[in-house]
Scaffold this active site. Structure first.
Site, PDB file in Angstrom:
ATOM      1  N   HIS A   5     -40.312  44.036   9.442  1.00 45.98           N
ATOM      2  CA  HIS A   5     -40.304  42.909   9.044  1.00 45.98           C
ATOM      3  C   HIS A   5     -39.914  42.137   9.488  1.00 45.98           C
ATOM      4  CE1 HIS A   5     -35.498  43.251   7.200  1.00 45.98           C
ATOM      5  NE2 HIS A   5     -36.142  43.701   8.205  1.00 45.98           N
ATOM      6  N   CYS A  24     -41.860  36.442   7.268  1.00 49.89           N
ATOM      7  CA  CYS A  24     -41.719  38.050   6.420  1.00 49.89           C
ATOM      8  C   CYS A  24     -43.697  38.457   5.581  1.00 49.89           C
ATOM      9  CB  CYS A  24     -41.383  38.111   5.412  1.00 49.89           C
ATOM     10  SG  CYS A  24     -41.069  37.036   4.113  1.00 49.89           S
ATOM     11  N   HIS A  62     -39.069  37.878  -0.509  1.00 51.61           N
ATOM     12  CA  HIS A  62     -39.342  38.806   1.059  1.00 51.61           C
ATOM     13  C   HIS A  62     -40.068  39.622   0.709  1.00 51.61           C
ATOM     14  CE1 HIS A  62     -38.175  40.139   5.583  1.00 51.61           C
ATOM     15  NE2 HIS A  62     -37.504  40.567   4.619  1.00 51.61           N
TER      16      HIS A  62
END
Length: 385
Positions: free
Chosen positions: A357, A297, A345
């Site tokens: 993402h 990510c 994240h």
């Protein structure tokens, strides 16, 4: 598969961080499972589908958190390795100069020995633990020529500096070893969590996998509805701002010129970052990866903004501080949306409640609602440029 749904405390939050509403919490709670037969314990003692989903979700979350720790340790290792290499090079150069100074002192001793001149015990000097103490004796120093004294001073100075650099190099090597141990630990943690998740999923029957997919679909639909609500709110706010600006007249226009220019510059960079991210859709999530074939990510967000000419740190922990925090309602395309209390994240906001993402191991870079795990997991929104 949905991500971890850990509820967040209801206390005061920093600017740009949303406090989940009661309705949202209900939307993202496990009540959905209690309404299905999957949540009931099985007669054979096997974990229920709900328990498997929760456990796998938790394992993926733990793996992602460990991935960011791995990224941080890997970055530290690179910096420390360069420092160690530089120190070792310096030690090598100083050792070479020290050897030359020792050779010069030896040449003085040899010349005086050939001529029969009186000379201090040079062999004892060269083997002494502290040459300075040896030559601090007045009766010995008085028997040296000025040139010899200069050579001794050079030797002592170089020996002291070399010993200091060797100590620095040794300490840096110890630090590097510790960081490498952290790197190995984080790597092992990631691999262990992923292996456990795969094992749990492998135990599901085809029928259970189908029911789990149906649950995920319902969760995705709920997230999409929430994203649509945010898009409407942002559109309404933009319309109101435009109406207010139009009614304020030329005075307001002249006063907002600087801001408009800044907004335009950011929009241009953000468009480049989003275009890059969109071109990566379909590439696999791989922990620790920074492209071009795969990403985690933070690797994706870093690479996307690099394409726009903006340098971001490697990890989510640092990226969250690399910009200005803004309210979720004011999120603009290009902003970074961070998730979970441990900020493990991140996604790139593209507008209308959606982001691009790299979701999790086993998945691919994709567009998805920022509410994919409920509003409660959204930590903050940061404008990086």
């Amino acid at each position: 598969m949905a991500s971890h749904r850990k509820s967040r405390p209801s206390g005061t939050r920093a600017a740009g961080i949303r406090t989940p509403a009661l309705a949202t919490a209900a939307l993202t709670s496990m009540a959905l499972f209690s309404q299905t037969a999957e949540a009931a314990p099985s007669d054979d003692g096997k974990p229920s589908l709900e328990e498997v989903e929760k456990k796998v979700d938790s394992l993926y979350r733990q793996a992602e958190s460990a991935t960011e720790k791995y990224n941080a340790a890997k970055e530290r290792t690179g910096r420390q390795r360069k420092q160690v290499d530089a120190l070792l090079d310096d030690v090598a150069r100083r050792t070479d100069r020290l050897n030359k100074a020792r050779e010069e002192l030896g040449s003085f001793a040899a010349a005086q020995y050939r001529t029969g001149a009186s000379v201090p015990d040079t062999a004892t000097f060269l083997l002494a633990d502290s040459p300075q103490d040896y030559f601090d004796q007045d009766q010995l120093m008085s028997r040296l020529t000025s040139r010899q004294k200069g050579a001794v001073d050079d030797y002592v100075t170089e020996q002291s500096a070399t010993m200091k650099k060797r100590q620095e190099a040794s300490q840096s090597l110890d630090t590097l070893t510790e960081t490498q141990d952290d790197l190995k630990t984080a790597k092992t943690t990631v691999q262990t969590k992923l292996a456990s998740a795969r094992e749990l999923l492998s135990q599901l029957t085809a029928a259970e996998k189908a029911r789990l997919a149906a649950i995920e679909k319902r969760q995705q639909e709920a997230a999409d509805r929430k994203a649509a609500e945010l898009a409407k709110q942002q559109a309404a706010a933009a319309d109101q701002a435009a109406s207010s600006s139009a009614s304020s007249g030329s005075s307001s226009d002249s006063g907002s010129g600087s801001g408009s220019g800044s907004d335009s510059a950011y929009a241009t960079k953000a468009a480049k970052a989003i275009a890059f991210a969109r071109a990566q859709i379909g590439k696999p999530y791989v922990w620790g990866a920074t492209g071009p074939g795969s990403y985690d990510c933070s690797g994706l967000s870093q690479a996307a903004w690099k394409a726009a000419g903006v340098s971001l740190p490697r990890t989510t922990y640092d990226q969250v501080n690399a910009g200005t925090t803004v309210p979720l309602a004011d999120a603009r395309p290009g902003d970074l949306v961070f998730f979970y209390d441990d900020v493990s994240h991140v996604g790139i906001y593209i507008g209308n409640g959606m982001m691009i993402h790299a979701p999790k191991p086993g998945a691919y870079v994709r567009e998805e609602s920022i509410y994919y795990g409920g509003e409660s997991i959204i930590h903050s929104v940061v404008r990086p440029a």
